[in-house]
Design a protein around this motif. Sequence first.
Motif, PDB file in Angstrom:
ATOM      1  N   THR A 166      16.883  32.482  49.741  1.00 30.89           N
ATOM      2  CA  THR A 166      17.966  32.109  48.842  1.00 30.89           C
ATOM      3  C   THR A 166      17.493  32.206  47.400  1.00 30.89           C
ATOM      4  O   THR A 166      16.363  31.831  47.093  1.00 30.89           O
ATOM      5  N   THR A 167      18.362  32.724  46.552  1.00 32.24           N
ATOM      6  CA  THR A 167      18.110  32.598  45.116  1.00 32.24           C
ATOM      7  C   THR A 167      19.059  31.530  44.593  1.00 32.24           C
ATOM      8  O   THR A 167      20.180  31.392  45.079  1.00 32.24           O
ATOM      9  N   SER A 168      18.593  30.773  43.641  1.00 26.53           N
ATOM     10  CA  SER A 168      19.415  29.689  43.120  1.00 26.53           C
ATOM     11  C   SER A 168      19.246  29.635  41.609  1.00 26.53           C
ATOM     12  O   SER A 168      18.335  28.995  41.090  1.00 26.53           O
ATOM     13  N   ASP A 169      20.082  30.387  40.914  1.00 21.77           N
ATOM     14  CA  ASP A 169      19.978  30.507  39.460  1.00 21.77           C
ATOM     15  C   ASP A 169      21.363  30.257  38.889  1.00 21.77           C
ATOM     16  O   ASP A 169      22.229  31.149  38.938  1.00 21.77           O
ATOM     17  N   ILE A 170      21.553  29.069  38.379  1.00 18.47           N
ATOM     18  CA  ILE A 170      22.879  28.627  37.932  1.00 18.47           C
ATOM     19  C   ILE A 170      23.682  29.749  37.288  1.00 18.47           C
ATOM     20  O   ILE A 170      23.206  30.407  36.368  1.00 18.47           O
ATOM     21  N   SER A 171      24.874  29.939  37.793  1.00 18.64           N
ATOM     22  CA  SER A 171      25.866  30.886  37.281  1.00 18.64           C
ATOM     23  C   SER A 171      25.554  32.336  37.633  1.00 18.64           C
ATOM     24  O   SER A 171      26.434  33.181  37.560  1.00 18.64           O
ATOM     25  N   LEU A 172      24.298  32.606  37.985  1.00 17.36           N
ATOM     26  CA  LEU A 172      23.916  33.998  38.217  1.00 17.36           C
ATOM     27  C   LEU A 172      23.290  34.178  39.601  1.00 17.36           C
ATOM     28  O   LEU A 172      22.588  35.160  39.838  1.00 17.36           O
ATOM     29  N   SER A 173      23.531  33.242  40.508  1.00 15.14           N
ATOM     30  CA  SER A 173      22.854  33.291  41.810  1.00 15.14           C
ATOM     31  C   SER A 173      23.195  34.565  42.575  1.00 15.14           C
ATOM     32  O   SER A 173      22.343  35.150  43.249  1.00 15.14           O
ATOM     33  N   GLY A 203      39.624  33.540  39.085  1.00 13.37           N
ATOM     34  CA  GLY A 203      39.047  32.266  38.687  1.00 13.37           C
ATOM     35  C   GLY A 203      37.579  32.435  38.335  1.00 13.37           C
ATOM     36  O   GLY A 203      37.027  33.533  38.395  1.00 13.37           O
ATOM     37  N   SER A 204      36.959  31.326  37.953  1.00 11.80           N
ATOM     38  CA  SER A 204      35.573  31.385  37.512  1.00 11.80           C
ATOM     39  C   SER A 204      34.786  30.278  38.189  1.00 11.80           C
ATOM     40  O   SER A 204      35.074  29.102  37.993  1.00 11.80           O
ATOM     41  N   ASN A 205      33.838  30.682  39.011  1.00  7.00           N
ATOM     42  CA  ASN A 205      32.950  29.713  39.664  1.00  7.00           C
ATOM     43  C   ASN A 205      31.652  30.426  40.008  1.00  7.00           C
ATOM     44  O   ASN A 205      31.394  31.530  39.522  1.00  7.00           O
ATOM     45  N   GLU A 206      30.820  29.817  40.849  1.00  6.45           N
ATOM     46  CA  GLU A 206      29.511  30.396  41.134  1.00  6.45           C
ATOM     47  C   GLU A 206      29.635  31.760  41.823  1.00  6.45           C
ATOM     48  O   GLU A 206      28.725  32.582  41.733  1.00  6.45           O
ATOM     49  N   ALA A 207      30.759  32.011  42.499  1.00 10.30           N
ATOM     50  CA  ALA A 207      30.924  33.284  43.206  1.00 10.30           C
ATOM     51  C   ALA A 207      31.605  34.349  42.352  1.00 10.30           C
ATOM     52  O   ALA A 207      31.880  35.450  42.832  1.00 10.30           O
ATOM     53  N   SER A 208      31.878  34.047  41.088  1.00  9.05           N
ATOM     54  CA  SER A 208      32.660  34.983  40.263  1.00  9.05           C
ATOM     55  C   SER A 208      31.992  36.332  40.085  1.00  9.05           C
ATOM     56  O   SER A 208      32.661  37.364  40.071  1.00  9.05           O
ATOM     57  N   LEU A 209      30.675  36.329  39.916  1.00  9.56           N
ATOM     58  CA  LEU A 209      29.995  37.609  39.748  1.00  9.56           C
ATOM     59  C   LEU A 209      30.167  38.464  41.005  1.00  9.56           C
ATOM     60  O   LEU A 209      30.255  39.694  40.922  1.00  9.56           O
ATOM     61  N   ALA A 210      30.241  37.810  42.159  1.00 12.39           N
ATOM     62  CA  ALA A 210      30.436  38.562  43.407  1.00 12.39           C
ATOM     63  C   ALA A 210      31.777  39.278  43.390  1.00 12.39           C
ATOM     64  O   ALA A 210      31.878  40.439  43.811  1.00 12.39           O
ATOM     65  N   VAL A 211      32.812  38.607  42.899  1.00 12.09           N
ATOM     66  CA  VAL A 211      34.131  39.247  42.821  1.00 12.09           C
ATOM     67  C   VAL A 211      34.072  40.436  41.858  1.00 12.09           C
ATOM     68  O   VAL A 211      34.601  41.515  42.140  1.00 12.09           O
ATOM     69  N   ALA A 212      33.404  40.236  40.727  1.00 11.50           N
ATOM     70  CA  ALA A 212      33.294  41.325  39.748  1.00 11.50           C
ATOM     71  C   ALA A 212      32.526  42.509  40.332  1.00 11.50           C
ATOM     72  O   ALA A 212      32.910  43.670  40.143  1.00 11.50           O
ATOM     73  N   LEU A 213      31.457  42.226  41.064  1.00 10.54           N
ATOM     74  CA  LEU A 213      30.694  43.308  41.698  1.00 10.54           C
ATOM     75  C   LEU A 213      31.558  44.040  42.723  1.00 10.54           C
ATOM     76  O   LEU A 213      31.587  45.274  42.764  1.00 10.54           O
ATOM     77  N   GLY A 214      32.253  43.256  43.542  1.00  6.09           N
ATOM     78  CA  GLY A 214      33.112  43.861  44.562  1.00  6.09           C
ATOM     79  C   GLY A 214      34.207  44.701  43.939  1.00  6.09           C
ATOM     80  O   GLY A 214      34.517  45.809  44.404  1.00  6.09           O
ATOM     81  N   ALA A 215      34.792  44.197  42.854  1.00  7.49           N
ATOM     82  CA  ALA A 215      35.867  44.931  42.189  1.00  7.49           C
ATOM     83  C   ALA A 215      35.334  46.213  41.536  1.00  7.49           C
ATOM     84  O   ALA A 215      35.984  47.263  41.584  1.00  7.49           O
ATOM     85  N   GLY A 216      34.157  46.122  40.937  1.00  5.69           N
ATOM     86  CA  GLY A 216      33.556  47.306  40.325  1.00  5.69           C
ATOM     87  C   GLY A 216      33.240  48.372  41.352  1.00  5.69           C
ATOM     88  O   GLY A 216      33.516  49.572  41.158  1.00  5.69           O
ATOM     89  N   ILE A 217      32.677  47.960  42.464  1.00  9.31           N
ATOM     90  CA  ILE A 217      32.356  48.905  43.550  1.00  9.31           C
ATOM     91  C   ILE A 217      33.652  49.506  44.095  1.00  9.31           C
ATOM     92  O   ILE A 217      33.737  50.702  44.404  1.00  9.31           O
ATOM     93  N   ALA A 218      34.691  48.683  44.172  1.00 10.82           N
ATOM     94  CA  ALA A 218      35.982  49.166  44.673  1.00 10.82           C
ATOM     95  C   ALA A 218      36.568  50.223  43.742  1.00 10.82           C
ATOM     96  O   ALA A 218      37.189  51.190  44.199  1.00 10.82           O
ATOM     97  N   ALA A 219      36.375  50.046  42.433  1.00  5.28           N
ATOM     98  CA  ALA A 219      36.884  51.037  41.482  1.00  5.28           C
ATOM     99  C   ALA A 219      36.237  52.396  41.731  1.00  5.28           C
ATOM    100  O   ALA A 219      36.880  53.440  41.609  1.00  5.28           O
TER     101      ALA A 219
END
Lengths: 536, 196
Positions: free
Chosen positions: B7-14, B141-157
């Motif tokens: 597990t990585t645990s880095d606030i906001s960027l995990s 929305g914005s939470n700890e998983a937000s970067l995951a959504v952005a990554l998924g959306a970017g890959i989807a593009a």
Amino acid sequence: MRLLLSGARAQSKVTLFDVSELRAQLAAEIAGFRVEDVAPLGAAGKWSRSDALALVAAREALTEARVAPTDPVDLIVGGTTGGLFVTEAKIASLHKPLAAGGETAEKALAEAYSDEALRSHPVSATADRLFETVHRFRRTRTVCSACSSSANAIALADAWIRAGKSKLVLAGGTDALARLTFVGFNLLQAMDPAPCRPFDVKRMGMNLGEAAAFLLLESEESARARGVSPIAELAGWAIGSEAHHITNPEAAGTTASRLMRAALGRGGLSPADVGYVNAHGTATPHNDRMESAALNEVFGERLSDVYISSSKGQLGHTLGAAGAVEAAITALSLADRELPPTAGLEEPDPALAALKHVRGKGVAHRARAALSSSFGFGGSNTVLALTEPGLFERPAEGGSRRRRIVVTASTVLGPEGVHNNADVARYLEGTPGENVGASSAESLAKSLDVERARRLDRGGALVTAINGRALDAAGIERAADTSRLGMVCGIAFRREEDFAAFLWPILEKGFRAGKPAVFPICFCRRPPGTRRSTWA
Amino acid sequence: MKGPVLTTSDISLSMGTALLSSADLLVADEADVVVASTVAERDRIVENVVGPRTYGRGLCTPPLSPGAAAFVLEHERDGREALCVLHDYQDGTNLSDWVSSEPPAEPALVVLPRPSADWDEALDRSPWRAVKRLVTSRRAGSNEASLAVALGAGIAALARGGARAVLVVDHWREPSGPAPSAPARWAAFTFVKADA
């Protein structure tokens, strides 16, 4: 090292919190250590005990390694408890108001927000405190894999240096004692009421400890250019998961032995090169049986030539710090040519493989190469192979560095449900769609094999299910050999409401009110080891 | 899964550091396949107390929901279909250390999990200055998983063909103080179409 070699032991009755109702009351607590003596003036309120321990170790490591303030240093911290010691009671106190709901809950949450100490709650807070006070690190990373956390920090540091990402990496771990871990391991009956006895026929479990340890890693060329002499060489490492059980290790030590061989292989070493193993050696019946079997499998007829000792008889089990503490001991043992003993070992268990234990006091011995093993809760295992500097030729790197990395599946659970690959593009559009995230999460979690998933908390179930979905989307067969299939999961927080619900009855009614089955999912930000077995 | 699991645990960027560490393990040849994943649950204590204390007040913003994601990473192999290539990945504590180069293919897209003045400034100084930027928090929305959504959306593009190069970035700075003394971390991932 002098104290370790003498056989001295650090266990005594815990004074940090009340343990009088507990069966096992001993730990290797750092007596007299106070956060306010270490933290910057006026800042102790947001520092945890783990942070303060880390500061002492990190600062000393950089000083010993003669690192200048302007040197480009990266930091990797392994840990499990973070600021728990100061925050666990505060978070548990929210349980009742949250259960009451309404204005009572809102008021309690608002009051708790004003507490500065909660800033130390996440495990990554330690890296942030070290950034503020020890060195302006170029990059920071926090890893958590239960008892192998800081061994993994060291392994990742090696990966960064060899990939050319880093010049100098300060890698290690820190973990202070906390009520959660102390009570939890008591509830699991994993603690010995007496000073622990690794590999002994009368062993009854471990003692916990607290510690921080950091090692400065760099390439041989870098050390030469800086004019410093290396203590030891990190020749190889291997990380793997047992995918076996949420708390118990595999009895035959199959994964442990595979990783010992893999760590040696990465360093171009064979079992015949090894003269010492710093064992995980927790003194629990299960671990020591598993580890002896694994050592027997790896060393075979040479087993009687290889010195073995466990440092936990002297320092207790320092959880997330243990991998780095024991790597440091192993490195110094190679450098000093003296091996520390297994304190507490009086009568080796005849049911285990016949190991060549260091007993009583340390022994003078040139080991040349050594292993340091960390076998974590939930089967998260790591083995480090260390040698005297420059003694063995490390094989050339394989071709992985030159191959491109591709993404073969993407699965996202967001507010609008579970989507794969191209369908996630919906979040690039400005207009919100139907918010169905909660119900999608429920259906996703329920898609797991109920029998195998029964001990997973909801977050564990979610991440296990989404991993399975992604692997299905990538067309990766579930029946395939999974020894080269890994996972890195990013999590900042456990579900704190569950944690409060576990801890509150213990604080209110006493330790007997604790539920042992719940402890593993509260521990160390839910290590992936607690959830990966369902898919595998 | 019997390969490396941690597990990585880095606030906001995990999520970001999970992806970075997955790539590190592949490059080190410690695994053939690594799943980089994350999970963030709805939790009143996280959303009201420890989250705002450590992320800053603005991080937990609606629409809130559980979040989880998994990305399968492997070495490129002949005949194995891929969504995209992880072209470049960087991270650090000081955003001025970001080494930006020209977008590796056109059309390109920048995806951020949430608005970031720090990243806007860094992008404006870079060869990506004229590239369209999209922010996923408006819908996710914005939470700890937000970067995951952005990554998924970017890959989807990339998978949909709307872009041939995507830069996904995130940044966190402890709410206690200004740069450069406040602890901070950032990550930047560049993905390209497999044939780019």
